[in-house]
Design a protein around this motif. Structure first.
Motif, PDB file in Angstrom:
ATOM      1  N   ARG A   1       8.535  40.502 -35.797  1.00 15.67           N
ATOM      2  CA  ARG A   1       9.862  40.124 -36.810  1.00 15.67           C
ATOM      3  C   ARG A   1       9.638  40.122 -38.157  1.00 15.67           C
ATOM      4  NH1 ARG A   1       9.404  35.542 -35.543  1.00 15.67           N
ATOM      5  NH2 ARG A   1       8.165  33.638 -37.030  1.00 15.67           N
ATOM      6  N   GLU A   2       8.506  39.682 -39.406  1.00 19.16           N
ATOM      7  CA  GLU A   2       8.438  40.198 -40.246  1.00 19.16           C
ATOM      8  C   GLU A   2       8.564  41.366 -41.304  1.00 19.16           C
ATOM      9  OE1 GLU A   2       4.961  38.233 -41.385  1.00 19.16           O
ATOM     10  OE2 GLU A   2       5.422  35.536 -40.991  1.00 19.16           O
ATOM     11  N   GLY A   3       8.509  42.224 -40.371  1.00 21.94           N
ATOM     12  CA  GLY A   3       7.828  43.690 -40.357  1.00 21.94           C
ATOM     13  C   GLY A   3       9.481  44.058 -40.032  1.00 21.94           C
ATOM     14  N   LEU A   4       9.549  43.583 -39.187  1.00 25.20           N
ATOM     15  CA  LEU A   4      11.170  44.426 -38.983  1.00 25.20           C
ATOM     16  C   LEU A   4      12.758  44.147 -40.348  1.00 25.20           C
ATOM     17  CD1 LEU A   4      13.044  46.591 -36.800  1.00 25.20           C
ATOM     18  CD2 LEU A   4      12.849  45.044 -35.089  1.00 25.20           C
ATOM     19  N   LEU A   5      12.523  42.401 -40.334  1.00 30.92           N
ATOM     20  CA  LEU A   5      13.409  42.183 -41.064  1.00 30.92           C
ATOM     21  C   LEU A   5      13.527  42.856 -41.997  1.00 30.92           C
ATOM     22  CD1 LEU A   5      13.012  38.247 -40.382  1.00 30.92           C
ATOM     23  CD2 LEU A   5      15.148  39.793 -39.765  1.00 30.92           C
ATOM     24  N   GLY A   6      11.944  42.497 -43.390  1.00 25.01           N
ATOM     25  CA  GLY A   6      11.687  43.395 -44.143  1.00 25.01           C
ATOM     26  C   GLY A   6      11.616  44.832 -44.115  1.00 25.01           C
ATOM     27  N   LEU A   7      12.438  45.797 -42.919  1.00 22.78           N
ATOM     28  CA  LEU A   7      12.403  47.159 -43.369  1.00 22.78           C
ATOM     29  C   LEU A   7      14.029  47.430 -43.080  1.00 22.78           C
ATOM     30  CD1 LEU A   7      12.073  49.462 -42.617  1.00 22.78           C
ATOM     31  CD2 LEU A   7      11.910  49.231 -39.962  1.00 22.78           C
ATOM     32  N   LEU A   8      15.004  46.268 -42.392  1.00 21.05           N
ATOM     33  CA  LEU A   8      16.400  46.058 -42.329  1.00 21.05           C
ATOM     34  C   LEU A   8      16.931  45.843 -43.771  1.00 21.05           C
ATOM     35  CD1 LEU A   8      17.147  44.152 -38.655  1.00 21.05           C
ATOM     36  CD2 LEU A   8      17.272  46.675 -39.472  1.00 21.05           C
ATOM     37  N   VAL A   9      16.729  44.736 -44.240  1.00 23.67           N
ATOM     38  CA  VAL A   9      16.571  44.327 -45.752  1.00 23.67           C
ATOM     39  C   VAL A   9      16.133  45.639 -46.735  1.00 23.67           C
ATOM     40  CG1 VAL A   9      15.733  42.861 -47.329  1.00 23.67           C
ATOM     41  CG2 VAL A   9      16.502  42.107 -45.077  1.00 23.67           C
ATOM     42  N   SER A  10      14.973  46.096 -47.206  1.00 26.22           N
ATOM     43  CA  SER A  10      15.093  47.352 -47.589  1.00 26.22           C
ATOM     44  C   SER A  10      15.800  48.483 -47.229  1.00 26.22           C
ATOM     45  CB  SER A  10      13.721  47.468 -47.075  1.00 26.22           C
ATOM     46  OG  SER A  10      13.592  47.917 -46.661  1.00 26.22           O
ATOM     47  N   VAL A  11      16.059  48.641 -46.311  1.00 21.30           N
ATOM     48  CA  VAL A  11      16.707  50.221 -45.463  1.00 21.30           C
ATOM     49  C   VAL A  11      18.721  49.807 -46.334  1.00 21.30           C
ATOM     50  CG1 VAL A  11      17.854  51.606 -44.101  1.00 21.30           C
ATOM     51  CG2 VAL A  11      15.684  50.936 -43.980  1.00 21.30           C
ATOM     52  N   THR A  12      19.047  48.492 -45.630  1.00 21.54           N
ATOM     53  CA  THR A  12      20.390  47.998 -46.402  1.00 21.54           C
ATOM     54  C   THR A  12      20.608  48.388 -47.732  1.00 21.54           C
ATOM     55  OG1 THR A  12      20.223  46.285 -44.274  1.00 21.54           O
ATOM     56  CG2 THR A  12      21.766  46.265 -46.469  1.00 21.54           C
ATOM     57  N   ILE A  13      19.425  47.939 -49.249  1.00 20.17           N
ATOM     58  CA  ILE A  13      19.151  47.470 -50.560  1.00 20.17           C
ATOM     59  C   ILE A  13      19.355  49.343 -50.574  1.00 20.17           C
ATOM     60  CG2 ILE A  13      18.810  47.437 -52.446  1.00 20.17           C
ATOM     61  CD1 ILE A  13      17.089  44.371 -50.607  1.00 20.17           C
ATOM     62  N   TRP A  14      18.658  50.092 -49.816  1.00 18.98           N
ATOM     63  CA  TRP A  14      18.004  51.881 -50.433  1.00 18.98           C
ATOM     64  C   TRP A  14      19.597  52.091 -50.013  1.00 18.98           C
ATOM     65  CZ3 TRP A  14      14.793  54.344 -46.407  1.00 18.98           C
ATOM     66  CH2 TRP A  14      14.416  56.111 -47.108  1.00 18.98           C
ATOM     67  N   ALA A  15      20.450  51.852 -48.918  1.00 22.12           N
ATOM     68  CA  ALA A  15      21.089  52.522 -48.221  1.00 22.12           C
ATOM     69  C   ALA A  15      22.522  51.859 -49.856  1.00 22.12           C
ATOM     70  CB  ALA A  15      22.137  52.363 -46.924  1.00 22.12           C
ATOM     71  N   GLY A  16      22.572  50.948 -49.553  1.00 24.19           N
ATOM     72  CA  GLY A  16      23.594  50.123 -50.758  1.00 24.19           C
ATOM     73  C   GLY A  16      23.744  51.148 -51.900  1.00 24.19           C
ATOM     74  N   GLY A  17      22.667  51.356 -52.352  1.00 26.34           N
ATOM     75  CA  GLY A  17      22.142  52.163 -53.376  1.00 26.34           C
ATOM     76  C   GLY A  17      22.691  52.674 -53.678  1.00 26.34           C
ATOM     77  N   TYR A  18      23.074  53.542 -52.950  1.00 27.09           N
ATOM     78  CA  TYR A  18      23.130  55.765 -52.373  1.00 27.09           C
ATOM     79  C   TYR A  18      24.935  54.840 -53.123  1.00 27.09           C
ATOM     80  CZ  TYR A  18      19.255  57.914 -51.918  1.00 27.09           C
ATOM     81  OH  TYR A  18      17.604  57.735 -51.635  1.00 27.09           O
TER      82      TYR A  18
END
Length: 550
Positions: A35-52
């Motif tokens: 759960r922790e790993g997948l949540l971290g992945l989803l949040v970081s990719v959200t910010i990654w895509a949002g940055g672009y």
């Protein structure tokens, strides 16, 4: 605004929205590390895509640079989260991973180089361009390709963990393999983005992560959870939906139940009715394999979405040896009970004959032989009494399951046994010191055997004439203690444990025979304690401590 710009923006906007939508679902994953790993992945990719997205639409060059750097930093965060997720999902606790400090230090160093790129431009350079639409053109420098290579190596380690896990389960993992493969495909676009016409030189992995999130969290969630659950075991497993239809199974389960082959979508009852019948409660079924009958315990673990059960993982454990031992034990118990009935019947019949002969001699014996005749009669009475004790021992030792314990009136049981011992030993001095508490204790009707055997033991083994026994009770907050103090020879310290038949010697221990062994066995089954202390000035004190009934 050109269609190409809109296409780039939509790609990353949709990616961010999909990842955000997956967060509530990911929070319901039962395994903490996954759960922790997948949540971290989803949040970081959200910010990654949002940055672009910010990079594409920010009004100034400074803001565009800032958003691009933000996206590139969280791209590296996403790689760490991916590795954390893969390690946790495959049973490798990330918090126990070696070189954690070194890895964190390397990450911080690369992140610092990305953030300070405007000062050294080792990561990228930026110039304004108008083709294929007005934008801040990024030209990647050597440090970018080095960090990209590192991220792909780390991501590859995560993929290896997943593929190894999927292979190990023996289940049909093709859908999850496909999802994991989709996650890697955008890397091709990233590597060749400089060469592709109308494609900006960005990192295009976020859409792959979004596809993986949709697949694992919404389409194949039960299979995703079930495969992780069977990671550390070779036990046969079957995956069912909430209506007990088969979703998947592993090779070990199919080896036991060949009917599982091609059964996806069928009800579990179609494979083996006994298997379906064992699901409501943990039960044991028998299966014949190569002419040999084996026993399997069937248990299940539910998959939950909030408070709703969405499916279950059925685990099948071989318990053949345990069941064989249980059956042997039941057979021996039945033999013991039969032997007890037969022996007691024969002994009581023979002793009835002995008593009859002794009674017939009563008027044909001179005064010198009266004492010997009385001893014969007393001993025959004692032998008959021993058969009753033996019956109680067999009932307590050979009984099936846990002893039934219920609220039992202490005063009623104790007073009944006091009356019985006074009647059978009329010359003995049986005194009660203080009142008997009007409370109920955790016991059953066998409590009479506890008190009766202690009283008989005290009277029979007294070396004084008449024998004297004093009974007293002490009521405490949660227990009641009953003390039986006699003035006999006492019990040596080295026999205070063995007298109850404790330890290796069991019934062969020194002391007063099976009566006190029965006392100890019953009191222990009641959840109480019994022990012996020295009396003052001589004798022994037997103390029975019983729990009060609620």
């Amino acid at each position: 605004m050109t269609r190409l710009l809109v296409a780039h923006a939509l790609l990353f906007v949709v990616t961010a929205l999909v990842c955000l939508a997956g967060i509530p679902r990911a929070r319901k994953i039962q395994h903490a590390g996954t759960r922790e790993g997948l949540l971290g992945l989803l949040v970081s990719v959200t910010i990654w895509a949002g940055g672009y997205v910010g990079y594409l639409f920010a009004p100034t060059i400074e803001w565009k640079l800032g958003f691009y750097i933000l996206g590139s930093v969280f791209a590296f965060v996403a790689v760490g989260a991916w590795l954390y997720f893969c390690a946790a999902y495959t049973g490798r606790p990330p918090r126990n991973a070696p070189y954690r400090t070194t890895a964190v230090g390397a990450f911080l160093a690369l992140a610092a180089l990305k953030i300070t790129n405007p000062l050294h431009e080792l990561y990228f350079t930026a110039t304004w361009a108008t083709n294929p639409f007005p934008h801040l053109a990024i030209t990647h420098q050597p440090l970018y390709w080095i960090s990209l290579g590192i991220t792909y190596v780390i991501s590859g380690i995560g993929f290896f963990m997943l593929f190894e896990q999927f292979h190990h389960t023996g289940a049909d993992t093709r859908p999850l393999l496909g999802l994991a493969g989709l996650t890697a495909i955008p890397a091709v676009v990233t590597v060749f983005s400089d060469e592709l016409h109308d494609v900006l030189p960005l990192m295009y992995e976020p859409p792959g992560v979004a596809l993986f999130a949709i697949g694992t969290l919404f389409v194949y969630n039960q299979r995703f959870e079930a495969i992780r659950s069977t990671a550390d075991t070779d036990s046969p497993a079957i995956f069912l939906d909430r209506d007990d239809h088969i979703l998947d199974y592993n090779e070990a389960a199919q080896a036991i139940f060949p009917a599982l082959d091609g059964s996806i979508g069928s009800h579990i009852d179609a494979v083996r009715p006994a298997l379906a019948g064992a699901l409501p409660e943990q039960d044991v079924i028998t299966v014949t394999e190569n002419g040999t009958e084996r026993a399997y315990e069937v248990s299940h673990t539910p998959f939950m979405a909030g408070e709703m059960e969405t499916g279950k993982l059925v685990t099948i454990t071989d318990v053949t040896e345990r069941e064989s031992y249980r059956q042997q034990l039941e057979a021996k118990t039945e033999q013991l009970e039969t032997l007890n009935r037969v022996v007691r019947h024969d002994i009581r019949n023979d002793m009835a004959v002995v008593q009859g002969w002794a009674d017939s001699l009563e008027n044909h014996i001179d005064p010198a032989g009266e004492d010997a005749l009385e001893r014969v009669i007393n001993k025959s009475d004692h032998v008959i009494e021993l058969t009753d004790i033996l019956a109680d021992v067999v009932e307590s030792v050979a009984g099936t399951g846990e002893t039934a314990v219920e609220p039992t009136e202490l005063a009623r049981i104790l007073e009944t046994e006091l009356a019985a011992v006074r009647e059978s030993h009329s010359t003995a001095e049986i005194r009660v010191s203080g009142p008997i508490p009007a409370v109920s204790v955790q016991a059953n009707e066998m409590l009479s055997s506890v008190f009766g055997n202690i009283l008989e033991n005290a009277v029979r083994h007294s070396d004084e004439n008449p024998a004297a026994v004093e009974i007293s009770c002490t009521e405490q907050a949660e227990t009641v203690r009953v003390r039986f103090a006699d003035t006999g020879p006492g019990v040596p310290d080295n026999q205070k444990e063995e007298i109850f038949g404790k330890g290796e010697k069991g019934l062969e221990s020194p002391g007063s025979g099976i009566g006190l062994y029965l006392v100890h066995t019953l009191v222990e089954q009641f959840g109480g304690e019994v022990w012996v202390e020295d009396n003052d000035p001589k004798g022994a004190v037997f103390i029975v401590e019983l729990r009060k009934a609620n």
